[in-house]
Design an enzyme around this catalytic site. Structure first.
Site, mmCIF file in Angstrom:
data_model
loop_
_atom_site.group_PDB
_atom_site.id
_atom_site.type_symbol
_atom_site.label_atom_id
_atom_site.label_comp_id
_atom_site.label_asym_id
_atom_site.label_seq_id
_atom_site.Cartn_x
_atom_site.Cartn_y
_atom_site.Cartn_z
ATOM 1 N N ASP A 89 6.738 2.750 -5.622
ATOM 2 C CA ASP A 89 5.648 2.581 -6.586
ATOM 3 C C ASP A 89 6.159 1.703 -7.723
ATOM 4 O OD1 ASP A 89 4.438 4.447 -4.934
ATOM 5 O OD2 ASP A 89 3.705 5.712 -6.574
ATOM 6 N N LYS A 151 -2.397 1.293 -7.500
ATOM 7 C CA LYS A 151 -2.280 2.619 -8.127
ATOM 8 C C LYS A 151 -2.713 2.523 -9.581
ATOM 9 C CE LYS A 151 1.374 5.950 -9.388
ATOM 10 N NZ LYS A 151 2.800 6.313 -9.206
ATOM 11 N N LYS A 180 -4.356 4.605 -4.983
ATOM 12 C CA LYS A 180 -3.734 5.846 -5.455
ATOM 13 C C LYS A 180 -4.215 6.164 -6.859
ATOM 14 C CE LYS A 180 0.743 8.056 -6.406
ATOM 15 N NZ LYS A 180 2.209 7.993 -6.193
#
EC number: 4.1.2.4
Length: 220
Positions: A89, A151, A180
């Site tokens: 991430d 995300k 996400k």
């Protein structure tokens, strides 16, 4: 719906102790979450603690500000994968996006994607700092750079995921990428609402409470 497999069971606090990480891993084994998300220093420990399960190890790169150079982010990515990370991430260069330097934003993402090999890359856009137009643009750049997910948030800035942001991000990337939602899911109803808005993964420290139908404390 197996909501557990939408959840990245998360502990990114800088003062997290080994016993807290061990508790996170134990919960992940028990509830069979999609992944645990931990800081890079805990990746090797997490990998060992999850042996024999299909729970992935996720870690963060350029975290939480996104203001390190692309070369540093690429190195972080490679080291994390060597230590056992399955998913990365990364945080975008928010300042570059705000300055209109879209080429740098894209190349920064691409550097991590290339360093990751066949591992999953999620691009944290830090939506709470962006206009809707900037959110659209950076999602398009992440898609162009070959990332797997976009995300919403680090959990370390001014806000977490919102339904509006998840909806916009899903509309922007279509069905080709994951979305996400990170931060903001404190209950089963919250998590379900994010999934219905288009999230395919939920980053939260409240995974156990969510699955138990309880309301969790905290801010991530």
């Amino acid at each position: 719906m197996k909501l557990n497999k939408y959840i990245d069971h998360t502990l990114l606090k800088q003062d997290a102790k080994k016993k807290q990480i061990d508790s996170l891993l134990s919960e992940a084994r028990e509830y069979d979450f999609a992944s645990v998300c931990v800081n890079p220093t805990w990746v090797e420990h997490a990998k060992k603690g999850l042996e024999g399960t299909d729970v992935k190890v996720c870690t963060v790169v350029g975290f939480p500000l996104g203001a390190t150079t692309s070369a540093v982010k690429a190195f972080e990515t490679k080291e994390a994968i060597q230590n056992g990370a399955d998913e990365i991430d990364m945080v975008i260069n928010v300042g570059a996006l705000k300055s209109g330097n879209l080429a740098l934003v894209e190349s920064d993402i691409r550097a991590v994607v290339e360093a990751s090999g066949d591992k999953l890359v999620k691009v944290i856009i830090e939506a709470c700092l962006l206009t809707d137009q900037e959110k659209v643009v950076v999602c398009q750049l992440a898609q162009k750079a070959g990332a797997d997910f976009v995300k919403t948030s680090t959990g370390f800035s001014t806000g977490g995921a919102t339904i509006a942001d998840v909806t916009l991000m899903r509309e922007t990337v279509g069905s080709d990428m994951g979305v996400k939602a990170a931060g903001g899911a404190r209950s089963y109803a919250d998590a379900l609402a994010f999934v219905e808005a288009g999230a395919t993964r939920i980053g939260t420290s409240a995974g156990v409470a969510i699955l138990k139908g309880e309301l969790a404390d905290g801010d991530y």
